[in-house]
Scaffold this motif. Structure first.
Motif: not given
Ligand code: AQP
Length: 345
Positions: A78-86, A88-94, A311-323
């Protein structure tokens, strides 16, 4: 406290969607479209797949994994861009679960009992048998938002009450501990259609967990399925009226006009100006064409992204670290305010 003395919170946007099924047109028009706009308006944006929320009702583990990746694919398509937005999936950020617990101890049973979503989801059922997590859902949602000191939360209309409860929890925490630590968050209810209704019942919202698949349009539906669902959508025998007031007491007709307006970017008045006097036999095929044209590119891109789950898991993992980098210091400070010893010697 005077305005000048209030701590300034940086404008930060947070929102989430449950991977509790496939994405619907309601999720897209009420939430995701606005998520993308806010990202592109240059705000700091954090968007989550709230998997801890999803398990408040039973989820098959394999299905939950697939739905979480599919939701991520929907965000990206839909247009969300991991370079602009974080993203991630919630359970990866305890810290979500940790702050959720603290807020369970701040929120009051009476507040939760008044939540209309809780009442809707338990009406006609044996409330004794639903999970404790479902009851505490709004408190975890408050944690999701406040863990990032988010100031703005784009949501559909059905979530307004939960964001208001988030404000109450922040205010009570700040008051009880004598701090100005959590911001008082604003709901942003400005989606293209903030309340899309079921295609089978214009008084019920379109929902991914409705037992009838005919009640909703899924972002993954193919063109024939979308056309069939719109053709079979419940309507009435009257032609479309000339003005909006003519849609009063016609919830199904109003819903289809609303969807047309949201997908086309037209006002409801302009839609009626074009179709007034025509029956649904003429209007529905036009709506189906519009829905297919709007959703087909998203659906095709989701299909392409789902070919590469790693690749989806990689994007979510990277987002979780930033979150986590934002959330962890806020969580640690919360523990300190509450009076917990955090040093291990
Ligand atoms: N019908 C809708 N119209 C407009 N906005 C909607 N939203 C959901 N349905 C509509 C918005 O989508 C975001 C994500 O919602 P969610 O998945 O966290 O939970 P929900 O509101 O309970 O959505 P569903 O589809 O009905 O999920 P289930 O069936 O699992 O409970 C929110 O911003 C919501 O407002």
């Amino acid at each position: 406290m005077t305005e000048a003395a209030k701590p300034a919170f940086k404008k930060r946007v947070f929102s989430g969607i449950q991977p509790s099924g496939g994405l619907t047109l309601g999720n897209y028009l009420g939430a995701i479209k606005r998520f993308v706009e806010m990202q592109n308006e240059g705000f700091e944006t954090i968007y989550c797949m709230v998997d801890l929320h999803a398990i408040t009702v039973w989820q098959n583990p394999e299905a939950l994994r697939r739905q979480t990746r599919e939701l991520a694919a929907g965000y990206l398509a839909a247009g969300l861009d991991p370079a602009k937005s974080i993203l991630f999936n919630q359970s990866q950020v305890s810290a979500h679960a940790e702050l959720g617990w603290v807020f369970n101890c701040v929120a009051r049973m009476g507040w939760m009992n008044r939540m209309t979503q809780w009442k809707d989801k338990t009406s006609g059922k044996d409330a004794e048998k639903v999970s404790l997590g479902l009851f505490a859902y709004p408190s975890l949602m408050a944690a999701d938002i406040l863990l990032y000191h988010a100031t703005h939360v784009p949501v559909g209309e059905d979530q307004k009450q939960h964001v208001e409860l988030t404000r109450d929890i922040a205010a009570k925490f700040n008051h009880d501990y004598g701090v100005e630590f959590f911001p008082i968050t604003e709901p942003v209810i400005e989606g293209a259609a903030t309340r899309v209704m079921s295609l089978r019942d214009g008084t019920k919202k379109m929902s991914k967990s409705d037992p009838s698949d005919m009640s909703r349009i899924n972002l993954t539906d193919d063109a024939d399925t979308i056309a069939k669902k719109i053709r079979k959508a419940k309507t009435d025998p009257e032609p479309l009226p000339e003005d909006i007031s003519g849609l009063d007491d016609r919830p199904e007709a109003r819903n289809l006009v609303n969807i047309y307006a949201a997908l086309s970017g037209m006002t409801k008045e302009a839609v009626l100006a074009e179709y007034a006097g025509q029956g649904f036999g003429a209007f529905k095929p036009k709506l189906a064409d519009l829905a297919v044209a709007s959703l087909a590119p998203i659906s095709a891109e989701m299909g392409r992204l789902m070919q590469d789950p790693a690749e989806i898991d990689r994007i979510l993992g990277e987002g979780a670290e930033r979150a986590d980098a934002i959330a962890r210091p806020i969580m640690e400070r919360t523990y300190e305010i509450v009076g917990m010893i955090r040093s291990r010697g």
